[in-house]
Motif scaffolding. Structure first.
Motif, PDB file in Angstrom:
ATOM      1  N   ALA A 147      29.608  40.306  36.607  1.00 59.97           N
ATOM      2  CA  ALA A 147      29.372  38.542  35.355  1.00 59.97           C
ATOM      3  C   ALA A 147      30.121  38.413  35.211  1.00 59.97           C
ATOM      4  CB  ALA A 147      28.999  39.135  34.401  1.00 59.97           C
ATOM      5  N   VAL A 148      31.986  38.838  35.076  1.00 59.60           N
ATOM      6  CA  VAL A 148      32.955  37.611  34.662  1.00 59.60           C
ATOM      7  C   VAL A 148      32.740  37.323  35.985  1.00 59.60           C
ATOM      8  CG1 VAL A 148      35.147  37.803  34.154  1.00 59.60           C
ATOM      9  CG2 VAL A 148      33.724  39.103  33.519  1.00 59.60           C
ATOM     10  N   ALA A 149      33.120  37.938  37.989  1.00 62.59           N
ATOM     11  CA  ALA A 149      33.324  37.681  38.205  1.00 62.59           C
ATOM     12  C   ALA A 149      32.629  36.490  38.818  1.00 62.59           C
ATOM     13  CB  ALA A 149      34.096  38.338  39.378  1.00 62.59           C
ATOM     14  N   ALA A 154      32.204  29.891  39.631  1.00 60.08           N
ATOM     15  CA  ALA A 154      31.692  29.261  38.872  1.00 60.08           C
ATOM     16  C   ALA A 154      32.429  27.697  38.090  1.00 60.08           C
ATOM     17  CB  ALA A 154      30.294  29.690  37.689  1.00 60.08           C
ATOM     18  N   ALA A 155      33.286  27.979  37.184  1.00 61.23           N
ATOM     19  CA  ALA A 155      34.104  27.634  36.660  1.00 61.23           C
ATOM     20  C   ALA A 155      34.906  27.324  37.548  1.00 61.23           C
ATOM     21  CB  ALA A 155      34.746  28.169  36.019  1.00 61.23           C
ATOM     22  N   LEU A 165      42.274  32.010  47.799  1.00 63.18           N
ATOM     23  CA  LEU A 165      43.614  32.985  46.860  1.00 63.18           C
ATOM     24  C   LEU A 165      42.998  33.512  45.730  1.00 63.18           C
ATOM     25  CD1 LEU A 165      46.421  35.006  45.973  1.00 63.18           C
ATOM     26  CD2 LEU A 165      47.067  32.689  44.715  1.00 63.18           C
ATOM     27  N   ALA A 166      42.126  32.351  44.685  1.00 60.33           N
ATOM     28  CA  ALA A 166      40.996  33.342  43.791  1.00 60.33           C
ATOM     29  C   ALA A 166      39.840  33.929  43.986  1.00 60.33           C
ATOM     30  CB  ALA A 166      40.669  31.677  43.112  1.00 60.33           C
ATOM     31  N   LEU A 167      39.198  33.141  45.388  1.00 54.91           N
ATOM     32  CA  LEU A 167      38.482  33.630  46.352  1.00 54.91           C
ATOM     33  C   LEU A 167      38.372  35.478  46.641  1.00 54.91           C
ATOM     34  CD1 LEU A 167      35.953  31.052  48.172  1.00 54.91           C
ATOM     35  CD2 LEU A 167      36.282  32.039  45.757  1.00 54.91           C
ATOM     36  N   ALA A 168      39.474  35.417  47.373  1.00 56.96           N
ATOM     37  CA  ALA A 168      39.820  36.535  47.962  1.00 56.96           C
ATOM     38  C   ALA A 168      40.602  37.806  46.724  1.00 56.96           C
ATOM     39  CB  ALA A 168      41.055  36.551  48.751  1.00 56.96           C
ATOM     40  N   VAL A 169      41.023  37.539  45.571  1.00 56.64           N
ATOM     41  CA  VAL A 169      40.984  37.832  44.239  1.00 56.64           C
ATOM     42  C   VAL A 169      40.252  38.568  43.901  1.00 56.64           C
ATOM     43  CG1 VAL A 169      41.999  38.327  42.376  1.00 56.64           C
ATOM     44  CG2 VAL A 169      43.142  37.549  44.282  1.00 56.64           C
TER      45      VAL A 169
END
Length: 482
Positions: A147-149, A154-155, A165-169
């Motif tokens: 849920a947090v991911a 979404a944010a 980078l964000a998507l991979a992490v």
């Protein structure tokens, strides 16, 4: 036997009567009202007085909320819209100031093109807390992390700042939770370095080299403790990382950066503000004040005179000084005790003072939990042949922490709310600093209640969430009546 008794035919019912409905006064809403609101004359009088007070509050503020305006470019335009819709003299909330300036309340003056970094840092914080918060339930931890991911992604999409980078992490952490959930705890240990790098930026090698200091301390403890004892091992575990950070970490990080440059844009502490600042100070203070409070509580109950005296003196001094005094010390006086030319970041100074202030109170809360344990628990640990540290780790401290959960969480909530005091040392907290900055603009000069209500609501949501989790944790750890 009498003739009457001889002719008596016995009767045994072979079917059950249907249950009768309870009396109207003993069931449903009427029963609840009678037991909770109208149980007696005094209770009835309090109920009527409370209803009258609620009526006065609603009568005063409901029109103000109903006449709200969400789309406007200035306070003057808000008032014109309210007058046009509801007539001359009407009053209403101008929530347009929140709609126009919400990034300032959340991010302060953080660069707008880098909003993805604090969003990702917050998402990673919650994901790394998942295995800790829900250690007893892998299913709950998985649902929470997913849920947090999803909300973090979404944010980022809403901001239009998603990147590889964000998507991979995010994808990697979710995959670790599904494939090897126990390993996610190791990622949680690395989060302070990741969070620091995302928020402040700069070379990636600086937080990595800082982590090596902890690794060196752990290695020194494992190597020296068996040969020289616990005291010398602990001293080495503390001294070696400090020496590494003071003399070796900087040159090593610079050398690695020159050899393999990996860096992101630097954001100075002066750009921090709003809830990014409040969460940075609050989360860091909470994370470091708890272990520090445990050490102080154990030191205060120690049989060693010097250790006990130092811990008692520290706790009583910190508890006897207002937090605002410590913040002024961090802002004005701390630099006088540092070598000339030292650049000690103001946020770091504030975090140190907030941490030691909270640690003193948490130490007293934990000391109360230790005092509440029966003497038999200590005797049981001695009977098992456990030394002091094993007895504390396996028997004493888990029970003391369970008893102290309400007080510890209360201290955490107070610490998070006290982050608004940093306005007195020049940092822009969300309640006063950012609100004054927003009202300083000519468009929103004159707004008053709306920013305070918005900021107060976010504070309430965060503090209420901590309170509810503490209640969940108390129920989870309750063992007396199972």
């Amino acid at each position: 036997m009498s003739e009457l008794h001889a002719q008596t035919v016995p009767f045994v019912r072979d079917t059950m009567l249907p249950p009768a409905a309870p009396p109207a006064m003993q069931a449903g809403a009427i029963k609840w009202l009678r037991e909770n609101l109208f149980a007696g004359p005094f209770n009835t009088a309090l109920t009527l007085a409370g209803l009258f007070l609620i009526y006065l509050v609603v009568q005063q503020f409901l029109p103000w909320f109903l006449h709200s305006v969400w789309n406007a470019k200035s306070l003057g335009e808000c008032r014109a819209i309210i007058e046009e819709r509801w007539g001359a003299g009407a009053d209403g909330a101008c929530w347009a100031v929140i709609r126009e300036r919400w990034p300032q309340f959340l991010y302060g003056f953080y660069p707008a093109e880098l909003y993805w970094r604090p969003v990702l840092a917050l998402g990673l914080l919650l994901i790394c807390l998942g295995p800790v918060l829900f250690m007893q339930s892998r299913r709950a931890a998985t649902i929470f992390i997913c849920a947090v991911a999803a909300l973090t992604l979404a944010a980022l999409l809403a901001l239009g700042q998603h990147n590889i980078l964000a998507l991979a992490v995010l994808a990697a952490l979710v995959a670790v939770q599904f494939l090897a959930p126990d390993r996610l705890l190791y990622v949680s240990l690395l989060y302070p370095a990741m969070g620091f790098w995302l928020l402040w930026g700069g070379s990636v090698w600086l937080p990595i080299v800082a982590i090596l200091g902890f690794v060196a301390g752990w290695g020194a403890l494992r190597l020296i403790q068996p040969a020289a004892g616990s005291i010398i091992g602990l001293a080495a575990a503390v001294l070696l990382p400090v020496l590494w950070w003071l003399f070796a970490a900087g040159p090593v990080a610079e050398a690695l950066q020159q050899a393999l440059p990996v860096a992101i844009d630097v954001v100075r502490s002066e750009r921090f503000g709003g809830f990014v600042l409040a969460l940075t100070i609050g989360v860091t203070g909470i994370a470091f004040s708890l272990p520090m409070g445990i050490v102080l509580a154990l030191g205060r109950r120690s049989d060693m005179f010097l250790v006990k005296t130092l811990c008692v003196g520290f706790i009583e001094f910190i508890r006897g000084v207002p937090l605002i005094t410590l913040l002024f010390v961090a802002s004005l006086l701390l630099n006088y005790f540092l070598p000339p030319g030292t650049n000690f970041d103001i946020i770091l100074r504030v975090i140190i003072m907030v941490t030691i202030f909270s640690a003193a109170y948490i130490a007293e809360v934990i000391r109360g939990g230790l005092a509440a344990l029966p003497r038999g628990q200590y005797e049981a640990a001695d009977a098992l042949g456990l030394d002091y540290w094993k007895a504390q780790r396996l028997i004493i401290m888990p029970q003391a922490l369970k008893i102290s959960i309400p007080g510890i969480v209360s201290s955490f909530i107070g610490l998070f709310k006290d982050t608004t005091l940093v306005i007195f040392v020049g940092l822009l907290d969300p309640l006063k600093g950012i609100t004054d900055a927003v009202r300083a603009s000519i468009e929103w000069k004159g707004t008053y209640w709306e920013p305070y209500i918005f900021v107060g609501l976010i504070f309430w949501i965060i503090c209420f969430s901590m309170s509810r989790y503490s209640m969940y944790l108390e129920r989870l750890l309750k063992r007396e009546h199972r």
